[in-house]
Design an enzyme around this catalytic site. Structure first.
Site, mmCIF file in Angstrom:
data_model
loop_
_atom_site.group_PDB
_atom_site.id
_atom_site.type_symbol
_atom_site.label_atom_id
_atom_site.label_comp_id
_atom_site.label_asym_id
_atom_site.label_seq_id
_atom_site.Cartn_x
_atom_site.Cartn_y
_atom_site.Cartn_z
ATOM 1 N N ASP A 19 41.259 -51.418 59.671
ATOM 2 C CA ASP A 19 40.459 -50.869 60.766
ATOM 3 C C ASP A 19 39.244 -50.167 60.166
ATOM 4 O OD1 ASP A 19 41.255 -48.345 59.890
ATOM 5 O OD2 ASP A 19 42.588 -47.932 61.577
ATOM 6 N N SER A 70 46.271 -39.586 57.673
ATOM 7 C CA SER A 70 46.606 -40.877 58.278
ATOM 8 C C SER A 70 46.826 -41.993 57.273
ATOM 9 C CB SER A 70 45.501 -41.309 59.253
ATOM 10 O OG SER A 70 44.284 -41.513 58.573
ATOM 11 N N HIS A 123 40.894 -47.533 57.431
ATOM 12 C CA HIS A 123 42.142 -47.640 56.673
ATOM 13 C C HIS A 123 42.320 -48.999 56.016
ATOM 14 C CE1 HIS A 123 42.746 -44.534 59.800
ATOM 15 N NE2 HIS A 123 43.334 -43.893 58.805
#
Length: 368
Positions: free
Chosen positions: A329, A39, A332
């Site tokens: 977040d 991700s 990340h």
């Protein structure tokens, strides 16, 4: 969704560096770019999958040019986007995007998928994600598609001359070994033995990538896994990082570098370039104010302690100024943090980029 971790915001450059960068961009215009991993570098493949590992709703993308969520786990641009800018090219599309056809194929492709790891059992809770073996199968399929467009010889040249980025490994700790107490892998291996196992398996993946034609590969290490807001909220003690996850990163990254050096020695050239993103990230985790951040502990978007619990959703706390936060977040980095990471990838010393930084690579390859 992962979890390892990070252009020019720095304008005070010497004339010599500016000159080199000018040469780089001109020499790199036609260079394809391929992205593999999790991700931290997924640009939207998971939007096309039935999985919970998605970033397809607001406020993701709040600072992206379209101001809309794209599947990137960021408030704006991610690391592949910023590297594409340095190459003087547009961002490569997710491989599953229906827009990836025709001339767009020749720019490259992003095969990354949030939630995956080195191991196939990592991220099992996310169900339908593109594990590494499948990302490589898609890379082979990509080459077949390009071959039908420009022929075998030109496709081989395009792949051989391409820049490749691979970011994977953090999830093998966060979403596997430490996912739950007494996880299957933690019962099977002590942490040092697990790290050795991961390195052996990662070496096989990188050898496969070489066999598929990759000749310039940026390999990022894990970030400071124990210091992300999610881990501060769940495992931190007295506001400090999780010692156990920090130990995992401190074991993994040096062994990764040693493995890459061994692979390059076996091949006889510097194919694999180690990007010490953990050390890059440590700079602003340890001294956020020096990089213009108000905090490196609290996520911009989230809830609970450090905004580190659960997912970033339309109902989450949301900071008004993303540039003041190192983390977007619970897991990340923010776009600003990503920019700092890419600056080090481009021009960092051997402490950060081994055996050389991306500016040097591009300048060398432009003369080849």
């Amino acid at each position: 969704m992962t979890m390892a971790l990070f252009s020019s915001n720095i304008f005070v450059l010497t004339f010599g560096v500016l000159l080199v960068v000018g040469v780089i961009v001109q020499g790199a215009e036609a260079r394809a770019f391929f992205v593999f991993g999790d991700s931290l570098v997924d640009s939207g493949n998971n939007n096309y999958l039935a999985t919970t590992a998605r970033a397809d709703s607001p406020p993701y993308g709040i600072d992206y040019p379209t101001r809309r969520p794209t599947g990137r786990f960021s408030n704006g641009l991610n690391i592949p986007d910023l590297i594409s800018q340095k190459l003087g090219a547009e961002s490569v599309l997710p491989y599953l995007s229906p827009q990836l056809r025709g001339d767009k194929l020749l720019i490259g492709a992003n095969f990354a998928s949030a939630g995956i790891g080195i191991l196939n059992d990592t991220g099992a809770q996310f169900l339908n994600i593109i594990r590494m073996y499948r990302q490589f199968e898609y890379f082979q399929e990509y080459q077949q598609r390009v071959t039908s467009q420009i022929g075998v010889a030109q496709t081989k040249t395009l792949v051989n001359k391409a820049l490749v980025l691979i970011t994977v490994g953090g999830n093998d700790f966060v979403n596997n070994y430490y996912l739950v107490p007494y996880s299957a892998r933690s019962r099977q291996y002590s942490l040092p033995d697990y790290v050795k196992f991961l390195i052996i398996e990662y070496r096989k993946l990188l050898q496969k990538l070489y066999d598929l034609g990759a000749r310039r590969v940026l390999v990022t290490g894990t970030g400071p896994l124990g210091c992300v807001p999610a881990e501060l909220a769940m495992r931190g003690t007295n506001g400090g990082c999780s010692d156990e996850l920090q130990r995992a990163a401190s074991l993994f990254n040096p062994q990764l570098l040693h493995m890459l050096q061994g692979l390059n020695k076996k091949i006889g050239k510097n194919v694999f370039i180690a990007a010490n993103t953990g050390e890059m990230h440590n700079n602003f985790v340890n001294n956020p104010a020096a990089y213009g951040f108000a905090t490196s502990k609290v996520a911009c978007c989230g809830q609970g302690p450090y905004n580190g619990l659960g997912l970033c959703t339309p109902l989450s706390n949301l900071c008004p100024n993303r540039n003041l936060y190192a983390f977007w977040d619970p897991f990340h980095p923010s776009e600003k943090a990503n920019k700092l990471i890419v600056e080090q990838i481009m021009s960092g010393s051997k402490r950060y980029m081994n055996p050389m930084n991306l500016s040097t690579i591009l300048a060398l390859d432009a003369r080849a």
